[in-house]
Design an enzyme around this catalytic site. Structure first.
Site, short mmCIF file in Angstrom:
data_model
loop_
_atom_site.label_atom_id
_atom_site.label_comp_id
_atom_site.label_asym_id
_atom_site.label_seq_id
_atom_site.Cartn_x
_atom_site.Cartn_y
_atom_site.Cartn_z
N GLU A 101 0.87 -1.16 0.00
CA GLU A 101 0.00 0.00 0.00
C GLU A 101 0.92 1.23 0.00
OE1 GLU A 101 -2.69 0.29 3.33
OE2 GLU A 101 -3.52 2.16 2.54
N ARG A 330 5.90 -13.43 9.22
CA ARG A 330 6.46 -12.08 9.17
C ARG A 330 7.85 -12.05 9.77
NH1 ARG A 330 2.71 -7.67 8.80
NH2 ARG A 330 4.09 -6.14 9.76
N LYS A 340 4.37 3.02 11.23
CA LYS A 340 4.46 4.24 10.43
C LYS A 340 4.21 5.48 11.27
CE LYS A 340 3.11 1.73 6.46
NZ LYS A 340 1.96 0.90 6.14
P1 ATP Z 1 3.20 -2.34 7.84
O1 ATP Z 1 1.94 -2.21 8.62
O2 ATP Z 1 4.37 -2.80 8.61
O3 ATP Z 1 3.51 -1.16 6.98
P2 ATP Z 1 1.68 -3.62 5.84
O4 ATP Z 1 1.25 -5.03 5.78
O5 ATP Z 1 0.66 -2.58 6.10
O6 ATP Z 1 2.92 -3.51 6.82
P3 ATP Z 1 1.87 -3.42 3.04
O7 ATP Z 1 2.33 -2.25 2.27
O8 ATP Z 1 0.45 -3.75 2.98
O9 ATP Z 1 2.36 -3.18 4.51
O10 ATP Z 1 2.74 -4.72 2.74
C1 ATP Z 1 3.05 -5.21 1.48
C2 ATP Z 1 3.45 -6.64 1.62
O11 ATP Z 1 4.55 -6.77 2.51
C3 ATP Z 1 2.33 -7.50 2.18
O12 ATP Z 1 2.24 -8.65 1.39
C4 ATP Z 1 2.78 -7.83 3.57
O13 ATP Z 1 2.34 -9.09 3.96
C5 ATP Z 1 4.30 -7.77 3.46
N1 ATP Z 1 4.91 -7.41 4.74
C6 ATP Z 1 4.66 -6.31 5.48
N2 ATP Z 1 5.35 -6.34 6.63
C7 ATP Z 1 6.06 -7.50 6.63
C8 ATP Z 1 6.98 -8.12 7.55
N3 ATP Z 1 7.30 -7.55 8.71
N4 ATP Z 1 7.52 -9.31 7.21
C9 ATP Z 1 7.22 -9.88 6.04
N5 ATP Z 1 6.38 -9.37 5.14
C10 ATP Z 1 5.80 -8.18 5.41
MG MG Z 2 -0.99 -2.49 4.68
#
Ligand code: ATP
Ligand code: MG
Length: 633
Positions: A101, A330, A340
């Site tokens: 995102e 994760r 964030k």
């Molecule tokens: P955050 O809340 O930490 O920003 P998010 O899931 O909101 O993470 P996205 O931009 O939606 O962030 O993530 C894109 C991809 O990265 C998704 O497929 C998510 O599963 C993966 N991802 C995010 N954080 C991690 C992590 N700590 N370890 C492995 N994969 C991750």
């Molecule tokens: Mg997200």
């Protein structure tokens, strides 16, 4: 009397015991002491015998480490979780996607997802789509799109295509109408509290689950209402589209999830502007975008495990192509923060230098700090991919980076806190040109010339005003070796600034007695370039700053950045800058990026050029120390 004496003697005798080894009668205490001593001796001998039988492996040499870091970069695709899902889901061509995102910068956790999504497809000769999951205009910005794209390329991956969920807004809308026609979606007007009650209250445990009256509306009512939503006839949040799933299913992700919503703030979308007043939810958009893009393996993290059922339900209900979702664990880091909102607070309050501050674990920060992309990927490969969540200490990550840099970058001498050392002997021209190799192990790295001038600079911490037995560097009357110089030097005198008490100059003579000095120190000649050096240590005191008493801001180290403004660097630096990137080889940042100039400063750590540097004003960051710091500051 005599009887008494015999009695005493008998008593004393009873206190004594026979030492069977020597045949002596000794006190119980003495015997115990003797037995313990013999036991210790025996244990020592056993250990020695064992050692002779199984000699310990020689200590790892840098070459051994080199092999270790070159562990098969594809190891994680060949066995374990990722190999299993490859054989489980047959396909002609693997198509994956990475779906961030665009609402923030990527962090080290995302690097794992990138390595999994892109690496898996690359390994199997397939392709990966970078899809910006932009269904929430309130949080998303074009700036993040650019940064995410750049970061992925920096890690060494090229997306087959760059797409946006918003590209599919019309198709998604049409799917929603189709779902209504199938009687599998309804427009609902319930409040959040109502919905919660329908789902059985807190954790679904407070009461029976039930559906609201809106679920009974007929298809044409739902269609009319949905079109009214589209046309802006409802106030924000006054109506939303819900999927009619299965509330009897124990999985909460099947309890009539929202599919479309009218956002409260009608923020213009970064791509579609004000064209849409309604936006699809993640649960509705994600699986359908995967389907539209013909993704074969939709890889995500285990928080989405329960979502798999609704993911499959929707594609199946609409009878569209059905990608397979699979979930891996994760990557979480201890000792830092990733949220964030928390990061934004650090940036806004100028506690750090920006989103790319070298003390953070965003990928832009790791890049600025000088961590090579190859080191990040090798770290992820080392951890492996399973369904378990991984909690890693930042120290373990640093160890991995250190290992990666150890044999791949040149060595230079950098004096952080210089003090002048005047050599009183005349320096003959034939000994004044020192040729210094960039690596003691790899002659191919070449070397550079460094002049031994009459005055040189050494680090203040390598000199002591008074000598002591356990000290092996420079002190009055004591000798120390200078790396790659012809002779060690012995300090003869020093002068001090009368106000500050600081040593201002050390005078020394060559020590030509031919004995190898106990230790060597680094030095630079007169006329060396002055550079600014920033040495960072952990920003937070605890392992879990978000849980710290008084919040994460209460957990910040007051001195996590030390700046040396008058550091001096050896002449080899220009050569290293010219011949970058370091390390050599593929999968390293581009040649012109400041952080592609990486080197080891002997005895201090690994360094890179900071983005604040200009051609005339060099600013360096420490990537990692040479050895793990014992204490956290
Ligand atoms: P955050 O809340 O930490 O920003 P998010 O899931 O909101 O993470 P996205 O931009 O939606 O962030 O993530 C894109 C991809 O990265 C998704 O497929 C998510 O599963 C993966 N991802 C995010 N954080 C991690 C992590 N700590 N370890 C492995 N994969 C991750
Ligand atoms: Mg997200």
């Amino acid at each position: 009397m005599a009887d008494q004496e015999t009695e005493h003697a008998a008593e004393a005798l009873a206190q004594l015991q026979l030492d069977e080894v020597t045949g002596e009668m000794v006190s119980k205490r003495e015997l115990k002491k003797r037995q313990q001593k013999r036991a210790r001796k025996l244990a020592g001998a056993a250990a020695r015998a064992e050692k002779e039988k199984n000699p310990p492996k020689p200590k790892a040499t840098p070459e051994a480490n080199a092999n270790e870091i070159r562990i098969d970069p594809d190891a994680m695709f060949k066995q374990g979780f990722l190999a299993d899902i490859y054989s489980e889901i047959p396909t002609k061509e693997v198509v994956t996607r990475f779906p961030p995102e665009p609402n923030g910068f990527l962090h080290l956790g995302h690097a794992k997802a990138i390595a999994v999504d892109f690496g898996f497809a690359r390994y199997h000769g397939g392709k990966t789509i970078l899809r910006f999951d932009d269904t929430n205009p309130d949080a998303e910005e074009q700036g993040f799109v650019t940064s995410i794209e750049e970061t992925i390329r920096w890690l060494g991956y090229t997306p087959h295509a760059i797409t946006y969920s918003s590209d599919n807004f019309q198709k998604l809308y049409d799917y929603a109408e189709r779902l209504i026609e199938l009687g599998k979606a309804y427009v609902c007007h319930c409040s959040d509290a109502d919905m919660k009650r329908q789902r059985g209250g807190h954790e679904g445990k407070e009461g029976p689950r039930y559906r609201c009256e809106h679920s009974e509306q007929d298809i044409s009512t739902n269609m009319d209402k949905f079109r009214m939503m589209r046309d802006g006839k409802y106030e924000p949040r006054a109506a939303f589209l819900r999927m009619k799933q299965d509330i009897t299913n124990p999985n909460p992700q099947m309890w009539d999830l929202a599919a479309y919503r009218i956002p409260k703030d009608q923020t213009p979308h970064h791509r579609t502007g004000t064209q849409w007043k309604i936006y699809p939810t993640y649960d509705f958009a994600h699986c359908l975008c995967d389907s539209l893009e013909r993704i074969t393996h939709s890889l995500c993290t285990t928080e989405f495990l329960l979502s798999r059922e609704s993911y499959e339900w929707l594609n199946e209900s609409l009878q569209v192509y059905e990608p397979k979702q699979r979930e891996f664990g994760r990557l979480n880091l201890n000792g830092t923060i990733m949220s964030k909102r928390a990061l934004a607070a650090l940036v806004e309050e100028k506690i750090v230098r920006g989103w790319d501050d070298p003390r953070l674990y965003t990928l832009v920060a790791l890049r600025r700090r000088g961590v090579p992309p190859g080191a990040i990927l090798s770290f992820i490969n080392e951890l492996g991919v399973t369904t378990a969540r991984t909690f890693i200490q930042v120290a373990r990550f640093e160890q991995s980076v250190r290992k990666y840099l150890e044999i791949t970058v040149p060595r230079l001498m950098l004096v952080l806190d210089p003090v002048a050392l005047v050599i009183e002997d005349a320096i003959d021209p034939e000994i004044s040109e020192c040729r210094i190799p960039f690596s003691t192990k790899d002659p191919e790295m070449g070397g550079y010339g460094q002049r031994l001038t009459q005055t040189i600079f050494i680090d203040r911490s390598d000199f002591r005003e008074t000598d002591s037995k356990d000290y092996f560097r420079l002190a009055p009357g004591k000798s120390v070796g200078l790396f790659q110089a012809p002779y060690p030097v012995t300090a003869v005198s020093f002068s001090k600034n009368s106000t500050t008490g600081q040593v201002t100059e050390i005078r020394a003579v060559f020590n030509k007695d031919g004995k190898k000095p106990k230790s060597f120190i680094h030095w630079v000649p007169e006329g060396s370039r002055t550079v600014e050096v920033r040495v960072h240590s952990p920003l937070f005191k605890s392992d879990n700053p978000m849980q710290a008493e008084g919040g994460f801001k209460n957990d910040i180290h007051p001195n996590s950045e030390t700046v040396y403004r008058d550091a001096l660097i050896s002449a080899g630096f220009d050569e290293v800058r010219k011949t970058g990137p370091w390390p050599k080889g593929s999968n390293n940042s581009d040649k012109d990026a400041p952080e592609s100039v990486r080197f080891q400063a002997m005895r201090i750590g690994y360094f890179t050029v900071d983005s604040d540097a200009t051609p005339d004003n060099v600013v360096l960051n420490r990537i990692v120390s040479l050895k793990e710091d014992n204490a956290k500051n």
